[in-house]
Design an enzyme around this catalytic site. Structure first.
Site, PDB file in Angstrom:
ATOM      1  CG  HIS A  84      39.853  47.316  43.432  1.00 45.50           C
ATOM      2  ND1 HIS A  84      39.597  47.798  44.427  1.00 45.50           N
ATOM      3  CD2 HIS A  84      41.203  47.676  43.001  1.00 45.50           C
ATOM      4  CE1 HIS A  84      40.835  48.412  44.770  1.00 45.50           C
ATOM      5  NE2 HIS A  84      41.411  48.577  43.952  1.00 45.50           N
ATOM      6  CG  LEU A  85      42.820  47.909  36.878  1.00 46.42           C
ATOM      7  CD1 LEU A  85      42.357  47.341  35.675  1.00 46.42           C
ATOM      8  CD2 LEU A  85      43.117  49.511  36.653  1.00 46.42           C
ATOM      9  CG  HIS A  86      43.143  42.184  39.735  1.00 45.87           C
ATOM     10  ND1 HIS A  86      41.800  42.531  39.693  1.00 45.87           N
ATOM     11  CD2 HIS A  86      43.237  41.144  39.596  1.00 45.87           C
ATOM     12  CE1 HIS A  86      41.170  41.678  39.435  1.00 45.87           C
ATOM     13  NE2 HIS A  86      42.003  40.490  39.265  1.00 45.87           N
ATOM     14  CB  ILE A  87      48.484  43.851  36.325  1.00 43.28           C
ATOM     15  CG1 ILE A  87      48.026  45.145  35.818  1.00 43.28           C
ATOM     16  CG2 ILE A  87      49.254  42.886  35.238  1.00 43.28           C
ATOM     17  CD1 ILE A  87      49.206  46.008  35.479  1.00 43.28           C
TER      18      ILE A  87
END
Ligand SMILES: [Zn+2]
Length: 162
Positions: free
Chosen positions: A122-125
């Site tokens: 799950h993409l995150h910055i």
């Protein structure tokens, strides 16, 4: 006010345990439990993403910008999502500047386990404040740090600034 146990923290600690199987993806769990935003340290909800404190921060004020969509790749996310991710990263910088007056910032995206992603699905910055005396990003990843401030304090400071 602050609970000693919450399901997603437990999932973080033991990603193979029964709790995490019940919860599934931690970020999807946070997305779906808006009533518990304070308990879960969710600072802000946008149209396509939310901002949350990292529970295991490299430094106080370590934030994550997370899309609602369960996508693993940056180029798998919609333009609306990534546009807002960057807008929220900017808001995070503004909030961190106001709360902590850091000397610099790190923004980073780890795509895949090989790149160091803790939650690769799950993409995150990552957005974090930096000071001249602290260690660099790569060394801080590997260390257990003693934090000068607890998460509840960080949450209250930053929530007011979003
Ligand atoms: Zn997810």
């Amino acid at each position: 006010m602050q609970r000693l146990w919450s399901p997603w923290r437990s999932a973080y600690l033991d990603s193979g345990g029964p709790d995490s199987k019940e919860i599934g993806c931690v970020f999807c769990y946070l997305r779906d439990h808006a009533d518990d935003d304070e308990q879960n340290y969710v600072l802000h909800r946008g149209s396509h993403n939310f901002v949350v404190l990292n529970l295991y921060p490299y430094i106080s004020g370590h934030l994550l910008v997370v899309p609602y969509d369960h996508v693993s790749e940056l180029d798998g996310a919609s333009k609306d999502t990534t546009d807002e991710m960057m807008d929220l990263a900017k808001r995070a910088q503004t909030a961190l500047r106001s709360a902590y007056s850091p000397e610099g910032y790190n923004l980073g995206v780890n795509l895949g386990k090989a790149a160091g992603a803790g939650i690769a699905d799950h993409l995150h910055i990552h957005v974090m404040p930096r000071w001249g005396g602290d260690t660099n990003f790569m060394t801080s990843v590997a260390e257990t740090r003693v934090l000068p401030e607890d998460l509840a304090t960080t949450y209250q400071k930053l929530r007011a600034r979003f």
